[in-house]
Enzyme design. Structure first.
Site: not given
Ligand SMILES: NC(=O)c1ccc[n+]([C@@H]2O[C@H](COP(=O)([O-])OP(=O)(O)OC[C@H]3O[C@@H](n4cnc5c(N)ncnc54)[C@H](O)[C@@H]3O)[C@@H](O)[C@H]2O)c1
Length: 447
Positions: A11, A30, A35, A154-155, A252, A263, A266, A324
């Protein structure tokens, strides 16, 4: 505008790159130094179509930078986004908010002028109140507004989703924050993307409710698929027949092996827990989770049934491992439960995925990873389509038949039709559809 994006995952990286592409100056932060170093070298740590080009262009044009420490970017930022992970808390299924709260505590120390702290991570209702408390406690003098701005991308189609959203949700009652957010999203507003301004708690709940509803829709059609199989009906035609009703909609309604991903599982689980805590249990969603859990393992029994009920000494080849297509994300992929269940039944497993094998190897071992669909199918007693990647939609069945021990295809995504596969001499099973063409059934019934 100046943006600090805390968390550079699926995201944070996409949102940060898109905001930079709108013309804002963005620093993606990050904690994962590997990364950040990779991104600084121009390497993209995730598989997301179009992302490498978008990131590269915005780095070159000087609007997108990366850092491991948030201090400098937060001090200058108009908006600080929190986009860190909110995984399931070990043991009880609540959202683990430790990353969010740790980020909030760090942000607090660096706030200078008025700053919007926007939660993009998916968080339970009331989390914004706690973030505000954390910042206020550390910095009673700070001038800031904590708002909710959940993300719906969406990914696999993340950039398009971010740039052409169905809606943008902004949860705040602070007028200054509202103005800043409308300026930030102005390029999208010009594209007529509606912005829903609402309260912070409501915004938080909109995100969870959306995911819970979609998970329910998938599970509903999966149960109807089961009924179709038992009753001799076709779930795809049922889905089309109900989906054309605008109140229901066609999206869907694709029956499959159960939902997974980073997502839905969880978030549905966290919403269930948070609803219980608020004295308003969500019974429908509780059932959805239970049905989905059982379904993933049931797919292994479907494979076993296609091979006469016994998988001992049998080789099963899986096409697709990610939850997916068009992503390398393996989090909660249905393939994981399927593989465990197939192994429990005694099967040997071979697998191929176009982008997810590196991630898959971190969570699933003791299977043979192959380098293409045809090598994967070699000597297999059954081939199973688990994820509907484009490249699996036009397989060469003559070639597959030559390399396989038996011509059996179990299509968990309904990408083929029984008639076609029967013509190639395959025994074909799919989801919620008759295994043999309707005409054959009708003929048999008439005899
Ligand atoms: N992946 C999706 O499709 C999606 C879609 C909508 C919402 N979300 C939500 O967005 C959020 C992030 O999801 P994601 O899939 O991108 O997660 P992810 O695990 O891919 O990325 C999270 C990143 O945050 C970093 N991080 C953690 N603590 C940190 C800090 N204190 N400072 C800096 N960096 C830090 C981690 O190293 C990691 O790289 C979640 O709450 C998820 O539910 C995800």
């Amino acid at each position: 505008m100046r943006v600090a994006m805390i968390g550079t995952g699926y995201v944070g990286l996409v949102s940060g790159a898109c905001f930079a592409d709108f013309g804002h100056h963005v620093t993606c932060v990050d904690k994962d130094s590997g990364k950040v170093a990779a991104l600084q070298r121009g390497e993209i740590p995730i598989y997301e179509p179009g992302l490498a080009e978008l990131v590269g262009t915005n780095i070159r044009q000087g609007r997108l930078t990366f850092a491991t420490e948030l201090a400098d970017s937060v001090r200058e930022a108009d908006v600080v986004f929190v986009a860190v992970g909110t995984p399931s808390r070990r043991g009880d299924g609540h959202a683990d908010l430790s990353y969010v709260f740790a980020a909030a505590a760090e942000i607090a120390m660096e706030i200078r002028d008025f700053t919007v702290v926007a939660t993009k991570s998916t968080v339970p209702v009331g989390t914004g109140d706690e973030i505000e408390r954390i910042i206020r406690k550390r910095r009673p003098d700070a001038n800031f507004a904590v708002i909710s701005n959940p993300e719906f991308l969406r990914e696999g189609s993340a950039i398009r989703d971010f740039k052409h959203p169905d809606r943008i949700v902004v949860g705040t009652t602070d007028e200054r924050a509202r103005e800043i957010m409308s300026e930030l999203y102005r390029p999208l507003y010009l594209n007529a993307a509606p912005i829903v301004y609402t309260g912070r708690r409501t915004a938080e709940l909109i995100k969870y409710s959306a995911n819970a509803f979609l998970a329910t829709k998938i599970t509903f059609i999966n149960e109807i698929a089961e009924l179709c199989e038992n009753a001799g009906a076709d779930v795809q035609e049922v889905a089309r027949g109900i989906g054309l009703d605008h109140r229901i909609g066609t999206k869907f309604l694709h029956a499959g092996p159960g939902f997974g991903g980073s997502c839905f599982p969880k978030d549905a689980q966290a919403l269930i827990k948070s609803a219980q805590d608020h004295g308003a249990p969500l019974r429908i969603l509780e059932t959805v989770m239970a049905v989905n859990e059982v379904r993933k393992r049931a797919m292994a029994r479907k494979v076993a049934a296609a091979l006469g009920g016994n998988l001992r000494e049998k080789t099963v080849a899986l096409l697709g491992l990610t939850f997916k297509p068009n992503t390398d994300d393996m989090r909660e992929a249905p393939s994981i439960a399927l593989i465990t269940a197939l192994r429990d039944l005694g099967a040997r497993i071979r697998a191929y995925d176009p982008a997810g094998m590196e991630q898959a190897k971190l969570v699933v071992d003791e299977i043979d990873y192959c380098d293409g669909p045809y090598s994967c199918a070699e000597n297999a007693d059954a081939l199973v389509v688990v994820t509907e990647w484009e490249q699996f939609r036009a397989l060469d069945f003559d070639r597959l038949k030559q390399v396989m021990a038996r011509p059996v295809l179990i299509d968990l995504r309904n990408i083929y039709r029984a008639e076609e596969l029967t013509r190639f001499g395959f025994i074909y099973h799919s989801i919620g559809r008759p295994s043999v063409p309707q005409e054959t059934i009708k003929l048999a019934a008439a005899e």
